[in-house]
Design a protein around this motif. Sequence first.
Motif, PDB file in Angstrom:
ATOM      1  N   THR A  22       0.831  -1.206   0.000  1.00 41.68           N
ATOM      2  CA  THR A  22       0.000   0.000   0.000  1.00 41.68           C
ATOM      3  C   THR A  22       0.863   1.253   0.000  1.00 41.68           C
ATOM      4  OG1 THR A  22      -1.737  -1.181   1.178  1.00 41.68           O
ATOM      5  CG2 THR A  22      -1.845   1.225   1.233  1.00 41.68           C
ATOM      6  N   GLU A  23       1.860   1.265   0.857  1.00 40.85           N
ATOM      7  CA  GLU A  23       2.744   2.430   0.951  1.00 40.85           C
ATOM      8  C   GLU A  23       3.503   2.654  -0.355  1.00 40.85           C
ATOM      9  OE1 GLU A  23       6.282   3.378   3.972  1.00 40.85           O
ATOM     10  OE2 GLU A  23       4.470   2.612   4.969  1.00 40.85           O
ATOM     11  N   LEU A  24       4.056   1.591  -0.920  1.00 41.90           N
ATOM     12  CA  LEU A  24       4.803   1.703  -2.176  1.00 41.90           C
ATOM     13  C   LEU A  24       3.904   2.207  -3.302  1.00 41.90           C
ATOM     14  CD1 LEU A  24       7.356   1.312  -3.862  1.00 41.90           C
ATOM     15  CD2 LEU A  24       6.751  -1.116  -4.066  1.00 41.90           C
ATOM     16  N   THR A  25       2.706   1.682  -3.374  1.00 38.96           N
ATOM     17  CA  THR A  25       1.770   2.069  -4.435  1.00 38.96           C
ATOM     18  C   THR A  25       1.293   3.504  -4.256  1.00 38.96           C
ATOM     19  OG1 THR A  25       1.027  -0.216  -4.628  1.00 38.96           O
ATOM     20  CG2 THR A  25      -0.403   1.473  -5.580  1.00 38.96           C
ATOM     21  N   ARG A  26       0.882   3.831  -3.062  1.00 34.66           N
ATOM     22  CA  ARG A  26       0.305   5.150  -2.784  1.00 34.66           C
ATOM     23  C   ARG A  26       1.356   6.260  -2.779  1.00 34.66           C
ATOM     24  NH1 ARG A  26      -1.483   4.598   2.617  1.00 34.66           N
ATOM     25  NH2 ARG A  26       0.616   5.284   3.087  1.00 34.66           N
TER      26      ARG A  26
END
Length: 184
Positions: free
Chosen positions: A124-128
């Motif tokens: 989630t962090e990498l994508t967002r």
Amino acid sequence: MDTFLPPIEKPDGLMMKLVYAMTRREFGKVLTPVKVVSARMPLAFGMFTAKIAKLDKKLELPPETALLVREQVARTNVCLFCIDIGRSFTIKASMNQAKFDALEEYRTSPLFSDAERAMLDYVTELTRDKKVDPETFARMRGFYSERAICEIVWLVASEHFYNMTNIGLNIHSDMLCDISRKKV
């Protein structure tokens, strides 16, 4: 909502006609990305997209983990087509639908392990954010091998490719979940 470019219903060329027939046989319909993108691009671009799926078969991560990663990236990017096709794959593979239904609550749902929570936080962090806090990485690293971590990054990156292609051309759900449920 309409795609930004109209779908090509009758493709030119024998190879593209074959691609249409193959996707119709596999999914019960010709996929919108095929009609909007692949029909307009040189065949090599479609072969690149097919190569991603072929490379996914070389992953050591369990299929459910790989689909959880792809589904979380698609949800974070709000790619309706990718969310739909991902779920259709989980239905066809008879995976735990309750787990995929609870993906938005993965942090608190008892359906997810600590390893999956750490991995989904990372994804989630990498994508967002397009970056990852070292603490998030360290937590995930406590559960996954270096190979598995690289596979997770591969899944995020390749899913992002699919998402941006569909979002960029306003391609939405093909209702593949409904088709898959009827076949199961």
